[in-house]
Design an enzyme around this catalytic site. Structure first.
Site, short mmCIF file in Angstrom:
data_model
loop_
_atom_site.label_atom_id
_atom_site.label_comp_id
_atom_site.label_asym_id
_atom_site.label_seq_id
_atom_site.Cartn_x
_atom_site.Cartn_y
_atom_site.Cartn_z
N LYS A 60 -7.90 -4.84 -5.05
CA LYS A 60 -6.94 -4.76 -5.97
C LYS A 60 -7.20 -3.66 -6.84
CE LYS A 60 -4.16 -7.26 -4.30
NZ LYS A 60 -2.97 -7.23 -3.80
N TYR A 76 -11.59 -9.26 -2.88
CA TYR A 76 -10.41 -9.19 -3.27
C TYR A 76 -10.05 -8.30 -4.52
CZ TYR A 76 -5.74 -10.62 -5.03
OH TYR A 76 -4.47 -10.56 -5.34
P1 NDP Z 1 2.44 -15.04 -0.70
O1 NDP Z 1 1.19 -15.48 0.17
O2 NDP Z 1 3.28 -15.96 -1.09
O3 NDP Z 1 2.98 -13.56 -0.08
C1 NDP Z 1 2.28 -12.82 0.50
C2 NDP Z 1 3.11 -11.80 1.35
O4 NDP Z 1 2.35 -10.89 2.09
C3 NDP Z 1 3.83 -12.81 2.49
O5 NDP Z 1 4.97 -12.48 2.65
C4 NDP Z 1 3.23 -12.23 4.05
O6 NDP Z 1 4.16 -12.16 4.88
C5 NDP Z 1 2.86 -10.97 3.41
N1 NDP Z 1 1.67 -10.32 4.20
C6 NDP Z 1 0.49 -10.66 4.19
N2 NDP Z 1 -0.20 -10.05 5.20
C7 NDP Z 1 0.71 -9.18 5.66
C8 NDP Z 1 0.44 -7.99 6.75
N3 NDP Z 1 -0.46 -7.92 7.38
N4 NDP Z 1 1.74 -7.44 7.05
C9 NDP Z 1 2.87 -7.60 6.36
N5 NDP Z 1 2.94 -8.45 5.44
C10 NDP Z 1 1.70 -9.40 5.14
O7 NDP Z 1 1.75 -14.59 -1.94
P2 NDP Z 1 2.16 -13.80 -3.16
O8 NDP Z 1 3.40 -13.87 -3.28
O9 NDP Z 1 1.58 -14.63 -4.54
O10 NDP Z 1 1.36 -12.31 -3.03
C11 NDP Z 1 2.18 -11.12 -3.17
C12 NDP Z 1 1.15 -10.09 -3.91
O11 NDP Z 1 0.87 -10.36 -5.14
C13 NDP Z 1 -0.18 -9.96 -3.11
O12 NDP Z 1 -0.50 -8.64 -2.89
C14 NDP Z 1 -1.08 -10.47 -3.96
O13 NDP Z 1 -2.38 -10.03 -3.86
C15 NDP Z 1 -0.52 -10.30 -5.17
N6 NDP Z 1 -1.14 -11.26 -6.41
C16 NDP Z 1 -0.81 -12.63 -6.31
C17 NDP Z 1 -1.14 -13.52 -7.30
C18 NDP Z 1 -1.05 -14.88 -7.20
O14 NDP Z 1 -1.61 -15.58 -8.03
N7 NDP Z 1 -0.17 -15.36 -6.39
C19 NDP Z 1 -2.08 -12.74 -8.49
C20 NDP Z 1 -2.26 -11.62 -8.34
C21 NDP Z 1 -1.63 -10.77 -7.57
P3 NDP Z 1 3.66 -12.83 6.41
O15 NDP Z 1 2.58 -13.63 6.46
O16 NDP Z 1 4.76 -13.22 6.97
O17 NDP Z 1 3.61 -11.38 6.99
#
Ligand code: NDP
Length: 285
Positions: free
Chosen positions: A159, A155
């Site tokens: 990133k 992961y």
């Molecule tokens: P969530 O799991 O709440 O959100 C992730 C989002 O990504 C969902 O809306 C999901 O929607 C979407 N997603 C995943 N796979 C796909 C795909 N193949 N196509 C389209 N959409 C996709 O987590 P976060 O809001 O925390 O994550 C958002 C970003 O922040 C990510 O990139 C994550 O790596 C990053 N991040 C998060 C951290 C944390 O601690 N939460 C820390 C550091 C970075 P759906 O399943 O409906 O497609």
């Protein structure tokens, strides 16, 4: 100078939950027209519904280049311009590197890295074409972009790849007056850890975060910093400044970084801080 956002158009991927959904809401409140993309359409509809004609929900899997192309076509059909892209869709994988299957590794990079690249490839020409547009690309990387967190090594690599792309593009596009921002959240209370547990085949890890509680943030806090960066573009957004300082020390002192990561791996393996270990292992492979 703070930029005016009224009626500007932003595309946000991964907008069905967490940071993406919170950013969509704040952008709407700031007067922007917001295109929300993700796979779970019912959740997308809930985010977009209060926005009325200022919002658009588009079902899109960012791993699929054609679906991303269609997302941007639909944006132009509906709103006629594109100002900002927030490539935010992504998920985590909680597995040791040597216990990650090829399939798991490929899917992770298909989403986090290639999903971002698909957005850039299809969105960039439209940002260019938009007259008096904001010309801004934001990429959601992570605080883990600078070091390989035990059990989150792949992961972290995905990133880091996003951060590198943002860094390069920032220089490549500066003459055309583009802004490119990478966003580096620490542990944020979203569906992230649940999704990581499912993707890793380790449901028992669904409530485990990586981050000391004092550093944890809400999606709304992170979204606030993102909106601020859209108004006043900057190279990197680190929503948690204290963590930024600590992680900066780890980057500067690789020996210290190795020591801290070893301790973290031991804690994860045993649940106790003081136990010695021969190396990182999953408690439940
Ligand atoms: P969530 O799991 O709440 O959100 C992730 C989002 O990504 C969902 O809306 C999901 O929607 C979407 N997603 C995943 N796979 C796909 C795909 N193949 N196509 C389209 N959409 C996709 O987590 P976060 O809001 O925390 O994550 C958002 C970003 O922040 C990510 O990139 C994550 O790596 C990053 N991040 C998060 C951290 C944390 O601690 N939460 C820390 C550091 C970075 P759906 O399943 O409906 O497609």
């Amino acid at each position: 100078m703070s930029r005016k956002l009224t009626d500007k158009v932003i595309v946000i991927t991964g907008a069905s939950s967490g940071i993406g959904a919170a950013t969509a809401r704040l952008c709407y409140e700031a007067g922007m027209r917001v295109v929300c993309a993700a796979r779970r359409t019912e959740m997308l509809e809930q985010v977009v519904e209060p926005m009325g004609v200022q919002g658009l929900a588009v079902a899109c899997d960012v791993r699929d280049d054609q679906q991303v192309a269609a997302l941007f076509e639909q944006t132009i059909r509906q709103f006629g311009r594109l100002d900002v892209i927030f490539a935010n869709a992504g998920y985590g994988l909680n597995r040791r590197v040597d216990r990650t299957s090829n399939e798991q590794a490929h899917d992770l990079f298909e989403t986090n890295f290639f999903g971002t690249l698909h957005c850039i490839r299809h969105g960039l020409p439209l940002l260019r074409q938009t007259e008096a547009g904001l010309r801004h690309i934001l990429i959601c990387s992570s605080a883990a972009s600078d070091f390989g967190l035990p059990n989150y090594g792949l992961y972290a690599a995905s990133k880091a790849s996003q951060k590198s792309v943002a860094q390069a593009m920032r220089a490549e596009l500066q003459r055309e007056n583009f802004s490119v921002t990478s966003v580096h959240p620490v542990g944020t209370r979203t569906e992230f850890f649940q999704a990581a547990a499912v993707a890793s085949g380790r449901p028992e890890m669904r409530n485990r975060t990586n981050t000391p509680m004092m550093f944890e943030q809400t999606a709304e806090q992170v979204a606030g910093k993102i909106l601020k960066a859209i108004r006043r573009p900057k190279a990197e957004v680190w929503p948690q400044p204290l963590a930024r300082f600590g992680l900066g020390l780890l980057v500067m002192f690789p020996g210290l970084c190795a020591f801290v990561m070893r301790r973290k791996a031991v804690t994860r393996q045993t649940g106790a801080k003081s136990v010695a270990s021969s190396g990182p292992a999953e408690s439940n492979p």
